[in-house]
Design a protein around this motif. Sequence first.
Motif, short mmCIF file in Angstrom:
data_model
loop_
_atom_site.label_atom_id
_atom_site.label_comp_id
_atom_site.label_asym_id
_atom_site.label_seq_id
_atom_site.Cartn_x
_atom_site.Cartn_y
_atom_site.Cartn_z
N SER A 250 58.64 31.43 31.35
CA SER A 250 59.08 30.00 32.13
C SER A 250 58.00 29.14 31.88
CB SER A 250 58.89 30.73 33.69
OG SER A 250 58.34 29.76 34.30
N PRO A 251 58.34 27.88 31.50
CA PRO A 251 57.42 26.72 31.15
C PRO A 251 56.16 26.55 32.20
CG PRO A 251 59.48 25.70 31.12
CD PRO A 251 59.72 27.41 31.55
N SER A 252 56.45 26.66 33.37
CA SER A 252 55.57 26.33 34.30
C SER A 252 54.33 27.30 34.53
CB SER A 252 56.37 26.32 35.78
OG SER A 252 56.74 27.47 36.07
N SER B 131 54.21 30.53 32.48
CA SER B 131 54.15 31.33 31.34
C SER B 131 54.74 32.77 31.81
CB SER B 131 52.76 31.71 30.56
OG SER B 131 52.36 30.40 30.15
N PRO C 270 65.03 25.32 31.57
CA PRO C 270 64.00 25.19 30.46
C PRO C 270 63.30 26.55 30.31
CG PRO C 270 63.72 23.13 32.11
CD PRO C 270 64.84 24.31 32.46
N TYR C 271 62.95 26.42 28.79
CA TYR C 271 62.05 27.65 28.51
C TYR C 271 60.94 27.48 27.70
CZ TYR C 271 66.15 30.70 30.19
OH TYR C 271 66.95 31.42 30.79
N LEU C 272 59.97 28.19 27.51
CA LEU C 272 58.99 28.29 26.70
C LEU C 272 59.42 29.39 25.70
CD1 LEU C 272 56.38 26.83 25.65
CD2 LEU C 272 55.06 28.61 26.84
N LYS D 226 58.50 31.80 22.67
CA LYS D 226 57.06 32.35 22.15
C LYS D 226 57.76 33.38 21.16
CE LYS D 226 52.57 33.14 23.43
NZ LYS D 226 51.84 32.93 24.71
N GLN E 37 55.15 28.69 19.66
CA GLN E 37 55.47 28.20 20.97
C GLN E 37 56.58 27.17 20.70
OE1 GLN E 37 52.17 29.82 24.20
NE2 GLN E 37 52.25 27.63 23.65
N GLN E 38 57.56 27.00 21.67
CA GLN E 38 58.36 25.95 21.61
C GLN E 38 58.97 25.80 22.57
OE1 GLN E 38 61.48 26.17 18.46
NE2 GLN E 38 62.35 24.40 19.23
N HIS E 39 58.99 24.24 23.41
CA HIS E 39 59.74 24.08 24.75
C HIS E 39 61.25 23.97 24.35
CE1 HIS E 39 56.21 23.70 27.52
NE2 HIS E 39 55.64 23.53 26.41
N THR F 65 64.69 22.64 26.19
CA THR F 65 65.28 22.11 27.19
C THR F 65 66.44 22.40 27.59
OG1 THR F 65 65.98 20.25 25.69
CG2 THR F 65 63.98 19.82 26.86
#
Lengths: 248, 937
Positions: B50-52, B54, B77-79, B81, B91-93, B95
């Motif tokens: 979760s991007p907020s 981790s 949205p994800y992060l 890894k 790491q990549q965000h 959308t």
Amino acid sequence: MKKIFLLALLYIAYFTSFGQNNEGVVYFTRTTYWTKLNSTLTYLSKQEKERMSYMFGGKDDWANYTLLYFNDNESKYVNSEEKNDESEGYAWRKEAYSIGRNFTKNTMTDVIEMLGKTYIVEDSLKLPEWKILNDLKEVAGHICMKAQVEDPIKSQKITAWFAQDIPSQAGPERLWGLPGMILELDINDGAVTVVASKIEFKKVDKELEPPKKLKGKKITDAEYQGMIDKFIKEKIKEEINPFWVIRY
Amino acid sequence: MNRILVLLSVLLLLAITQLYAQNPTRISIKGIVQDTNSAVLADATVMLLSPSDSSLVNFGNANEKGVFEFRNVKNIPYLLKISYVGFLPYQQHLTPSPTAINDLGFIKIKPISQELLEIVVKTAKAPLSIKGDTIEYNAASFKVPPGSTVEDLLRKLPGIEVDGSGNIKAQGNDVKKVTVDGKTFFGDDPKAATKNLGAETISKIQVFNRKSDQATITGVDDGSKEKTINLELKENFKKGEFGKITGAVGTSDRGVLRGNYNRFNKKEQFSVIGYANNINETGVNWSDYGEFKGNNTFSSFDNGDFGFGSGGDAFFIGGDDDLLSSFNGKGFTNNLGGGVNYNYTNDKTKLSTSYVYNQTKLNLDQNQNKRTFLQNGSFSTLDTSSTVSFRANHSISGRWEQMLDSTNTLITKANLRFSNSNSAVGTRQEYINNNDALQNRINLNNSSNLNAYNLNGTAIFRHKFKKTGRVFAASSSFVRSTTDGTDNIRSLTQFFEASNPNDQIRAIAQLNQNANRTLTLKAGLNYLEPLSKRFFWENFYNFSNNQQNVGRDAYNGLIETQRYDSLSTYYENQITYNRFGTGLRFNKKGINLSLGVAALRYDLTGKVYPTEGGNLTTQISKQYDAIVPNFTATFNPQQSTYIRFGYGINVNAPSISALQPVIQNTNPFYITEGNQNLNPTKSHDVNLSISRFNQSNFTSINLWMNYNYYLNQVVYNQTVDANLVTRTRPENMSGAESFRTNLYSSFPIIKTKWTTNLSVNYNLSNTPTLVNSVLNTTNSNAYSANIGFSITPSDKIFVTLGGNYSINNIKYSIETRQNQNIISKGLNIDAKWSFIKKTFLESSFNYTGYENDRFNFSQNIPILNISVRRLLMKDNRLEARLAAFDVFNKRQAITQTGSQNFVTYQQAFTLARYFMLSLTYNVRGHDAKLKKNGNMF
């Protein structure tokens, strides 16, 4: 040239080990640092905590040993028969403690002796809310990544280091659910550490078999957590360290 | 500001969600993991966070072609890894995807320099922290000598080079900027920070690429990056200090001054302490002592005596424990003391040194009534005495524990002590005979002074073998002590029943000059061999040799050249002790059994001369052998339940003072003389204890029993002549026995509010002695019971209540009419009440009653102490206290004892009512709430 060689060596080591690294036993050393543990008690004043660490600092650690058996589907975490240096040929009764996880069936079977009774915690598995961080370090020959989780009942901030190259969700104590075997735990900034010293990859079917007779009171995980929560709150109110009695 | 941002982002998120309203709710995410050379990275770990925060949402592994796919995941949205051994975590965000499949294509991940990984992660065992492009080193993992600069530290870091003039390169690129906690340090020169800052102040070193200043100012990223090093300072540099000082004044010229100050860092502890008072605090309390000694507080338990039971004399390890208050409740004292302590601790070395000085002046007035029973009656002695004494000690101690390597540990310790003391005792004694008539009266005026020095040292070495459980230990120690003193004895005795006028009065004036020299050498060996998982074999050897030279010259106190040869002596005693023992231990899950046997030998020699260098008058040489068994068993059948049983035979050499063939005539009516013919005492010792603690409700119950039977016990036989002069001499006698038992229980009545404890004791003893050659057996049966309640109705009121009753029934076989009961009973109430914030009322009330039916003695002593204290200033640093001690002005010390063929009660005067105002300043501040369990953690 040297770099390439090293890299090649690492690749070879990685691939040769890969075929076997999904079943075996991890040897852990579990060390309690009492002054750090006591410092987490909310009822102690800053002054008392300082006096405690001043009087016992550097001489407050107590080690014992644990084992984690694992394969693709399940894991079992138990106390080891191994003794620490201070034992000098004496052995104390080991409390019943066996943490069983089945990842395919998504179930837990924990046998925990606590507060004078043996409890069997049987429930489905609920994934801990892990946060994944970016630090790397080596534990027992494996490069591990950092993850964190919180235990609100015991007021613990737990840091776990999981191996990138052991594809098992298993872990020591009651923790699990990372994309690699947990090889080190650090509870509340070093109050208790559980660190892998050795990993043996071998068949452990026998060790993973559930105990033949489970003697004890069956409870759910929620009941178990509720019992701990009630006990901790009560002892904190009495200003008695609950962790003299229950596992930190 | 933050709130607005959050609100804005929520709105934005809503807008996006609206915009992509047609987005599928569930999607697949897939991709292929490769390294920078497009080689496939099979089995790479792929995580969705979760991007907020981790948090881990999902994870999986790439297949052998490097392909991964997450199926049917929420379209949020994800992060992403990806981690792979030897590569930087990627790491990549992500959308939310407009299509059902989010194909990320080839993802190339960068390798970590192997050198860096090997050195930082494997060799230094330090986490390598990676945050985007930033690599972080943990400074503590790279050892530099104390006093090193950051430059020295940087030279140690893999991937960083520092040239001769201090220019820094990181991963091959010049470092243009060094910041400290993100701030520029001393202008633009990167060397300013690295050359000036101490390495020990740094916790982390971060190396990263930073936008050029140009880009930072203009906000236009020109793409040029500068290698930058940021130094993160340690949070508190693990350093601190604390201390407090108390000053108090009271009525009747009472005053107190005491303080302590400590400074410490991670490795060192330094402390000073001092006190001066005239309120009977002969030292400091336990918690102040602990703060003074720091992490060396509990080291005095180092034991070099190996094997079971009590092997000869216990190792004498003098420390500066005499800094601890040890007032026995009698008299008035003026006290002064202080000390310094230094400890150094690291992983391998624990070093402690201290110096302590303390002095006490005592004024003591007391009365004693003693009744002695003979085969045909009894007599009483009434004493009134007044003592003035002074003692002073200097003590220097050191302890050094060194882990030589992972298998060898050496502990050495030494203590040097000088002390001098003097005392003057004036006593009037009246002897009342069986017919209640005053038979004799004696006025004694004795004084003495003594100088002593003592040096002792101990070394204990331990070796752990490779085989688990095999341990070898060796110890040795010595004690050298010398005392020199003079006794001045003056007495005037009146014999009221003497018919001859010449016998009616007798005066003694005598001067004794004493010189004692003792040397003790000890050694021990211990070897533990694991025979199997369950069986251990223990072997030990103990040796000690004690040499004592005692010289006494007694002179006429008026004509100092006139020597009393009959009262003078010079002698040498030597006790050599050898013990070899072996034992087998068995252990299995809560059962520990140990069975052993030891053979021991005492060699005792004594030589007596009329004077130092004179002709030998008597020589004694004896040997004493014994074989002693030992058995212990402990069971731990369930959680918190322990049962222990033990049986053993103890053999103890007679004390040096009992062996001295010296006539002690400081009181002409009570003359003692040593006995060089004494044999060691042998005792059978049986003990049993059972304890059970219920963890869920904190109820505990303990039972403890101990039985001893003595052979050749050293007892003081007596001969009392017609003038009521008692001559006593230690002799060996068998048949004494003692049995002691205690039952204790503690349990809550109302959880968290009210606990109760109960305790019952029973002690039995049978002691034989010869009185005028007639055997007297004193049988004592003592019963006592205690009950206590601890009540905490709220966090603001704590009350403890307690009561106790004890009765000792004593029977004398020689004179059964004198059988008697000694009774004492007590009641105590303690209350603490925090009635206003930061203000506390504390009071304690103690009521004690003493009774003896034979003496018709009954005395009740109520003691009430009350104090009010208030905390003041920021952090409660100042405490003001107004206290009233012994409000009823009744305090005195009463002691009742009955043993052998006598019973006494003693009444000593001591500090009674006074009022005191005290102020304490504590650097750390005082506790603003009441503590429920004292210093329990």
